[in-house]
Design an enzyme around this catalytic site. Structure first.
Site, PDB file in Angstrom:
ATOM      1  N   ARG A 120      61.508 -15.220  62.949  1.00  0.00           N
ATOM      2  CA  ARG A 120      60.496 -14.152  62.952  1.00  0.00           C
ATOM      3  C   ARG A 120      59.153 -14.760  63.382  1.00  0.00           C
ATOM      4  NH1 ARG A 120      63.531 -12.367  58.014  1.00  0.00           N
ATOM      5  NH2 ARG A 120      64.125 -10.197  58.381  1.00  0.00           N
TER       6      ARG A 120
ATOM      7  N   GLU B  86      67.994  -1.872  66.056  1.00  0.00           N
ATOM      8  CA  GLU B  86      67.446  -1.493  64.747  1.00  0.00           C
ATOM      9  C   GLU B  86      66.871  -0.082  64.755  1.00  0.00           C
ATOM     10  OE1 GLU B  86      64.633  -4.495  63.560  1.00  0.00           O
ATOM     11  OE2 GLU B  86      63.763  -4.666  65.539  1.00  0.00           O
TER      12      GLU B  86
ATOM     13  N   CYS C  14      71.655  -9.387  61.496  1.00  0.00           N
ATOM     14  CA  CYS C  14      70.643 -10.295  60.939  1.00  0.00           C
ATOM     15  C   CYS C  14      69.779  -9.614  59.882  1.00  0.00           C
ATOM     16  CB  CYS C  14      69.769 -10.887  62.043  1.00  0.00           C
ATOM     17  SG  CYS C  14      68.753  -9.667  62.877  1.00  0.00           S
TER      18      CYS C  14
ATOM     19  N   ARG D 108      62.964 -14.498  68.100  1.00  0.00           N
ATOM     20  CA  ARG D 108      62.584 -13.096  68.300  1.00  0.00           C
ATOM     21  C   ARG D 108      61.119 -13.048  68.685  1.00  0.00           C
ATOM     22  NH1 ARG D 108      62.844  -8.926  63.422  1.00  0.00           N
ATOM     23  NH2 ARG D 108      60.975  -9.986  62.696  1.00  0.00           N
TER      24      ARG D 108
ATOM     25  N   HIS E 138      58.920  -7.050  53.632  1.00  0.00           N
ATOM     26  CA  HIS E 138      58.910  -8.446  54.072  1.00  0.00           C
ATOM     27  C   HIS E 138      58.568  -9.421  52.950  1.00  0.00           C
ATOM     28  CE1 HIS E 138      59.448  -6.601  57.957  1.00  0.00           C
ATOM     29  NE2 HIS E 138      60.103  -7.713  58.192  1.00  0.00           N
TER      30      HIS E 138
ATOM     31  N   ARG F  93      61.259   1.468  54.085  1.00  0.00           N
ATOM     32  CA  ARG F  93      61.866   0.316  53.408  1.00  0.00           C
ATOM     33  C   ARG F  93      60.928  -0.343  52.403  1.00  0.00           C
ATOM     34  NH1 ARG F  93      62.265  -3.884  58.532  1.00  0.00           N
ATOM     35  NH2 ARG F  93      62.278  -5.553  57.008  1.00  0.00           N
TER      36      ARG F  93
ATOM     37  N   ASN G 172      67.884  -3.753  58.343  1.00  0.00           N
ATOM     38  CA  ASN G 172      66.751  -3.321  57.502  1.00  0.00           C
ATOM     39  C   ASN G 172      66.066  -2.116  58.143  1.00  0.00           C
ATOM     40  OD1 ASN G 172      67.416  -5.656  56.204  1.00  0.00           O
ATOM     41  ND2 ASN G 172      65.754  -6.845  57.103  1.00  0.00           N
ATOM     42  N   ASP G 173      65.784  -2.254  59.427  1.00  0.00           N
ATOM     43  CA  ASP G 173      65.142  -1.129  60.109  1.00  0.00           C
ATOM     44  C   ASP G 173      66.148  -0.039  60.473  1.00  0.00           C
ATOM     45  OD1 ASP G 173      62.336  -1.576  60.215  1.00  0.00           O
ATOM     46  OD2 ASP G 173      62.734  -3.316  61.476  1.00  0.00           O
TER      47      ASP G 173
HETATM   48  C1  PEP Z   1      65.808  -5.876  60.479  1.00  0.00           C
HETATM   49  O1  PEP Z   1      65.082  -4.918  60.725  1.00  0.00           O
HETATM   50  O2  PEP Z   1      66.934  -5.769  59.950  1.00  0.00           O
HETATM   51  C2  PEP Z   1      65.358  -7.240  60.768  1.00  0.00           C
HETATM   52  C3  PEP Z   1      66.171  -8.269  60.604  1.00  0.00           C
HETATM   53  O3  PEP Z   1      64.064  -7.405  61.178  1.00  0.00           O
HETATM   54  P1  PEP Z   1      62.818  -7.390  60.155  1.00  0.00           P
HETATM   55  O4  PEP Z   1      63.383  -7.406  58.772  1.00  0.00           O
HETATM   56  O5  PEP Z   1      62.004  -8.586  60.449  1.00  0.00           O
HETATM   57  O6  PEP Z   1      62.157  -6.101  60.496  1.00  0.00           O
HETATM   58 MG    MG Z   2      63.351  -5.170  61.968  1.00  0.00          MG
END
Ligand code: PEP
Ligand code: MG
Length: 579
Positions: free
Chosen positions: A298, A433, A504, A334, A191, A467, A456-457
């Site tokens: 977020r 995710e 996203c 979210r 993050h 990650r 991402n997840d």
């Molecule tokens: C993701 O997991 O791709 C996402 C957009 O959420 P975050 O990055 O906040 O976990």
């Molecule tokens: Mg995520």
């Protein structure tokens, strides 16, 4: 001069003065000096002690005036620590005998002293350990420069060098003067990296022991494009990087011309360009870059930017502000996604063994219904103020989704009884995710109004790659055919059910994947504001037919290398200056 190679996680170049964060509560890394620098370090120490004595005397006098002599006396002990010749001599000896920086010497000697006190049977003296730590911090503050808590209000440009930056720390950074990050640890979709990209500033992570190499006040080049950090660059490097900076700002100007042009393929298909934000104040910048709305808000950053759980009214104020700034444009809000690498001070005291697989996100909300309801109530109260949509994160079972909807139902029933207005047909979506949700996309599609794929997840959980871990950063790859298969199937499930699908995760903002995602049938992209122009440029340079052919070909490959190589070639054919 020292050059360090890490992982570039937010592009661009910055040359600025370093602020090193680790002085706060981590041992200052050992840094050796040349013998001829000993007098300068000795002088720095002397100045720091003198400055601290002045500060403390003022504090003692004002406290005595306000609260009486007895309270004021507490600071006499602190002054005594700073004026203690034995202690000062030990620090001086550490500098001259071991050739270390003044801050390292302070940290070593003060901690040694604190440990000595800690072992004393006298509980009064053992209690004084806190005071010694306090004086250690005071001296370090004076030696190292700007402190963590000051990073919210800076009066000059800096780059932040840290072992790691917690999302709660990045949330509190001065968004005007912090011009770059560099961290010892971290991965591309941590993050911290995401926040750097959202702020449009260069960042490099996974640099190993960078904090052991840089001191506060050093000149540092952060090259987020090449993943390089240069400490105290020489004259040639400065010239080279200044030119690089100029070129980049010219390119930015060129891309900004795209802002008001539609995100439309050459055969006239409109694509929706949305932005990801952490705070409502990010919205204006995202709109300036050409975003048409917010595809991912977020909201957990509201919990991270203060030391208490937000009240219903604090939630409401943030959401109302976001809708006001959007002036009728859509906002996908979210619900709270804390846990994993985003935790509050309180959660930090009780860490989980494996937080990415733990009580994260929606799981945490369903374990604390009163807290979840506070957020949902504020969302529903704000829902009448604009085009708001709700999105639940980290859903892995249908039961979780149904429970979340049930809690929302309870909330609106209560509001109805109280006569509070809300939007009845508010769209409800989920993030895809977790591979389990992707594999069951057909079933989920029957129960929601939209999907948003959190790559991402999804990459992390599909490939079993943390990650945030720099050691396995090379394995974190959205181009892995297994990930692409899941994305394709989720988009198909959405199209078949007639519901909206967006991506996203960071992948949506990477120009390398634009052709592929378009070709897989994606019509909504949500990304960090600064990425909008480049992705839009690619969309405007291809036909849907061409993108489909590219995607068809990509889906025949069995390795991520092949996928990336092919996508790079194809993208360069239509936008030669890409990457
Ligand atoms: C993701 O997991 O791709 C996402 C957009 O959420 P975050 O990055 O906040 O976990
Ligand atoms: Mg995520």
């Amino acid at each position: 001069m020292e050059i360090k190679k890490g992982i570039g996680v937010s592009p661009g170049v910055v040359i600025s003065t370093a602020v090193v964060l680790d002085a706060e509560d981590v041992v200052i890394p050992r840094r050796n000096i040349e013998p001829d620098q000993v007098p300068a370090e000795t002088e720095r120490l002397g100045n720091a002690i003198a400055q601290s004595v002045v500060e403390l005397t003022k504090l003692r006098d004002s406290t005595t005036a306000e609260h009486g002599k007895q309270i004021g006396q507490i600071f006499d002990f602190h002054l005594g620590v700073l004026r203690d010749r034995t202690l000062t001599n030990q620090i001086l000896a550490e500098i001259s005998q071991n050739n270390t920086t003044a801050e390292y010497a302070v940290s070593v000697v003060m901690r040694r002293q604190a440990n000595r006190f800690l072992q004393m049977p006298n509980s009064y003296l053992a209690e004084r350990v806190k005071d010694i730590h306090d004086q250690e911090r005071r001296l370090l503050r004076s030696l190292v420069g700007n402190r963590r808590q000051d990073l919210a209000h800076l009066d000059q440009d800096v780059v932040v060098i840290a072992h790691d930056l917690l999302p709660s720390q990045t949330a509190a950074l001065d968004r005007v003067h912090v011009r770059g990050f560099a961290c010892d640890v971290g991965g591309a979709t941590s993050h911290t990296a995401i926040v750097a990209r959202a702020m449009g500033i260069p960042a490099v992570v996974g640099l190993g022991n960078l904090t052991g190499t840089v001191s506060g006040g050093d000149t540092v080049v952060i090259d987020g494009t090449r993943g390089v950090v240069i400490v105290n660059p020489d004259a040639d490097q400065l010239v080279e990087y200044r030119e690089f900076e100029r070129k980049r700002s010219r390119l930015e100007v060129e891309l900004s011309l795209l802002r008001d042009l539609p995100a439309e393929t050459t055969d006239g298909h409109s694509i929706s360009m949305q932005a990801n934000i952490e705070f409502p104040s990010d919205i204006d910048d995202a709109l300036r870059r050409g975003a048409q709305g917010i595809g991912l808000y977020r909201t957990e950053f509201l919990y991270l930017s203060q030391d208490h759980e937000p009240s219903e009214d604090e939630h409401y104020a943030a959401y109302a502000e976001a809708l006001r700034r959007l002036e009728g444009r859509p906002l996908v809000l979210r619900t709270m996604d804390l846990g994993a690498d985003k935790y509050t001070e309180k959660q930090a005291q009780n860490p989980e063994r494996n937080p990415f697989l733990g009580e994260r996100s929606i799981r945490m909300c369903l374990h604390d219904i009163p807290m979840f309801k506070r957020q949902l109530r504020a969302i529903m109260r704000a829902s009448v103020l604009g085009d708001m949509r709700i999105m639940f994160p980290m859903i892995s079972t249908l039961m979780e989704l149904r429970q979340a909807k049930m809690v929302l139902n309870d909330v609106v029933e209560e509001m109805e009884d109280e006569g509070i207005p809300f939007r009845r047909d508010i769209p409800i979506g989920i993030m895809i995710e977790v591979p389990a949700a992707a594999l069951m996309a057909n079933q989920f599609a029957k129960e929601v109004n939209f999907f948003s794929i959190g790559t991402n997840d999804l990459v992390q959980y599909t490939l079993a790659v943390d990650r945030t871990n720099e050691r396995v950063a090379g394995l974190f790859c959205p181009a892995h055919p297994a990930v692409l298969g899941l994305i394709r199937d989720v988009i198909r499930a959405g199209v078949r059910a007639g519901i909206g699908v967006s991506v996203c995760g960071e992948m949506a903002g990477e120009p390398l994947y634009t052709l592929l995602l378009l070709g897989l049938g994606l019509t909504t992209f949500s990304m960090n504001g600064p990425d909008v122009p480049e992705v839009k440029k690619i969309i405007r340079s291809t036909s849907t037919e061409h993108a489909r052919n590219v995607a068809r070909r990509v889906m025949t490959f069995d390795s991520e290398r092949q996928v990336m190589h092919f996508l790079r070639e194809e993208t360069r054919k239509i936008v030669p200056e890409a990457f």
